[in-house]
Design a protein around this motif. Structure first.
Motif, mmCIF file in Angstrom:
data_model
loop_
_atom_site.group_PDB
_atom_site.id
_atom_site.type_symbol
_atom_site.label_atom_id
_atom_site.label_comp_id
_atom_site.label_asym_id
_atom_site.label_seq_id
_atom_site.Cartn_x
_atom_site.Cartn_y
_atom_site.Cartn_z
ATOM 1 N N GLU A 5 0.819 -1.207 0.000
ATOM 2 C CA GLU A 5 0.000 0.000 0.000
ATOM 3 C C GLU A 5 0.863 1.270 0.000
ATOM 4 O O GLU A 5 0.497 2.286 -0.580
ATOM 5 C CB GLU A 5 -0.872 -0.049 1.267
ATOM 6 N N LYS A 6 2.019 1.169 0.665
ATOM 7 C CA LYS A 6 2.891 2.343 0.758
ATOM 8 C C LYS A 6 3.556 2.637 -0.585
ATOM 9 O O LYS A 6 3.616 3.785 -1.019
ATOM 10 C CB LYS A 6 3.948 2.112 1.838
ATOM 11 N N GLY A 9 0.925 4.003 -2.770
ATOM 12 C CA GLY A 9 0.599 5.375 -2.391
ATOM 13 C C GLY A 9 1.632 6.353 -2.906
ATOM 14 O O GLY A 9 1.309 7.453 -3.370
ATOM 15 N N PRO B 46 -3.538 12.627 -2.144
ATOM 16 C CA PRO B 46 -2.583 11.518 -2.324
ATOM 17 C C PRO B 46 -1.481 11.501 -1.251
ATOM 18 O O PRO B 46 -1.028 10.425 -0.849
ATOM 19 C CB PRO B 46 -2.002 11.752 -3.722
ATOM 20 N N GLN B 49 -2.802 9.824 1.873
ATOM 21 C CA GLN B 49 -2.912 8.366 1.706
ATOM 22 C C GLN B 49 -1.559 7.699 1.908
ATOM 23 O O GLN B 49 -1.459 6.672 2.587
ATOM 24 C CB GLN B 49 -3.481 8.029 0.328
ATOM 25 N N LEU B 50 -0.521 8.287 1.322
ATOM 26 C CA LEU B 50 0.829 7.730 1.497
ATOM 27 C C LEU B 50 1.232 7.783 2.973
ATOM 28 O O LEU B 50 1.715 6.790 3.537
ATOM 29 C CB LEU B 50 1.836 8.516 0.639
ATOM 30 N N ALA B 53 -0.745 5.334 5.189
ATOM 31 C CA ALA B 53 -0.315 3.941 4.973
ATOM 32 C C ALA B 53 1.025 3.692 5.672
ATOM 33 O O ALA B 53 1.224 2.663 6.323
ATOM 34 C CB ALA B 53 -0.204 3.654 3.479
ATOM 35 N N ARG B 193 -5.390 10.561 7.752
ATOM 36 C CA ARG B 193 -6.375 10.647 6.677
ATOM 37 C C ARG B 193 -7.237 11.894 6.775
ATOM 38 O O ARG B 193 -7.515 12.337 7.872
ATOM 39 C CB ARG B 193 -7.261 9.410 6.674
#
Lengths: 106, 193
Positions: A5-6, A9, B46, B49-50, B53, B193
């Motif tokens: 996921e990273k 992302g 974006p 999200q990175l 995560a 988030r």
């Protein structure tokens, strides 16, 4: 191995800033990302974002604005420069990790 | 912040949200949070999200370990805002301010496990020098970090090498200790988030 996921992302962020819509051209964003801007005063600002961000001054930003870039354009190019430098580091390290594991199975 | 658009050019809905956050936390909305609301389609969405995560996704590293990595990378980059924010968040996650302070003042002698120490050393070199070698990686693996842990730590490092640069470029305003503590509580309950 599935891309986690990273990694996904990170790729999504890079794709968005370089290939999506913006006030600056794709070529301008790519040059900022690569720290390959030619021409002052933008070259100095982008170089500092990539390599010595604590030394950025108000003048670095205002000179770029006076050269004709809007705040939105500066915003986009600074983001591209920051993501570009972090991406070079990340990719270098992932390549080193892969090299360190070459021939092993896990 | 350095660009006026990042200080004040937000939609009415976003301005109302900032007011509500200010009311409940009794602190100004940190510039790090404001930045992610500016044209969120370009960067904020974006990027969150990175970061979420990396910082809160599945990992063998604890949330405290990852917040400590964020604080450590910020220290190497000398990014005052991010040092304050992630020192407070790591200390909150660990319930141990002394451990975080020890790591930031002297990594070699700090009371942490060897895999974490070796990983922080790697992130420090990567952040300072921009690259690391396969031998550097072998040293971290030999210290007991798994390949997946190294990869997870590299994502944290990437995320904070972006954020540190933007904090300096846009000159995020420093907060009082109470502001960083309120931010830490938010990040520990809600993530990025």
């Amino acid at each position: 191995m599935l891309i986690d996921e990273k990694r996904a992302g990170h790729r999504a962020l890079v794709a968005r800033i370089l290939e999506g819509e913006g006030r600056t051209s794709h070529a301008q964003r790519r040059a900022a990302f690569d720290d390959a801007v030619v021409g002052e005063p933008l070259q100095a600002l982008i170089g500092k974002v990539a390599n010595e961000p604590t030394r950025i001054t108000d003048a670095d930003i205002s000179l770029v604005e006076q050269s004709g870039l809007s705040e939105d354009e500066v915003f986009e190019l600074v983001v591209c420069a920051a993501v570009g430098q972090a991406t070079r580091q990340y990719e270098s390290a992932l390549a080193a990790l892969a090299e360190a594991g070459a021939g092993e199975t896990e | 912040m350095r660009l006026a658009i990042l200080d004040s050019h937000y939609s009415l809905g976003t301005k109302a949200l900032f007011a509500i956050i200010g009311l409940f936390s009794r602190q100004p909305v940190p510039d790090a949070a404001k930045l992610t609301f500016y044209r969120p389609d370009f960067y904020g969405t974006p990027a969150k999200q990175l970061t979420h995560a990396a910082m809160r996704g599945p990992s063998a590293w604890s949330v405290g370990d990852r917040e400590l990595m964020a604080a450590f990378v910020s220290k190497v980059n000398e990014c005052a805002f991010c040092i304050g924010a992630h020192t407070a968040t790591a200390a909150g996650a660990y319930h141990d301010q002394a451990k975080v302070a020890a790591v930031l003042s002297d990594l070699d002698t700090a009371p942490i496990e060897e895999p974490l120490r070796a990983t922080l050393r790697l992130l420090g070199k990567l952040t300072r020098e921009g690259a690391v070698t396969a031998d550097d990686m072998r040293a971290v693996l030999a210290a007991g970090a798994s390949r997946q842990q190294v990869e997870d730590a590299l994502a944290v490092c990437c995320s904070f090498n972006i954020t540190n640069r933007l904090a300096d470029a846009f000159r995020f305003s420093m907060l009082e200790p109470g502001g960083f503590e309120a931010g830490a509580k938010f990040l520990l309950s809600r993530g990025y988030r």
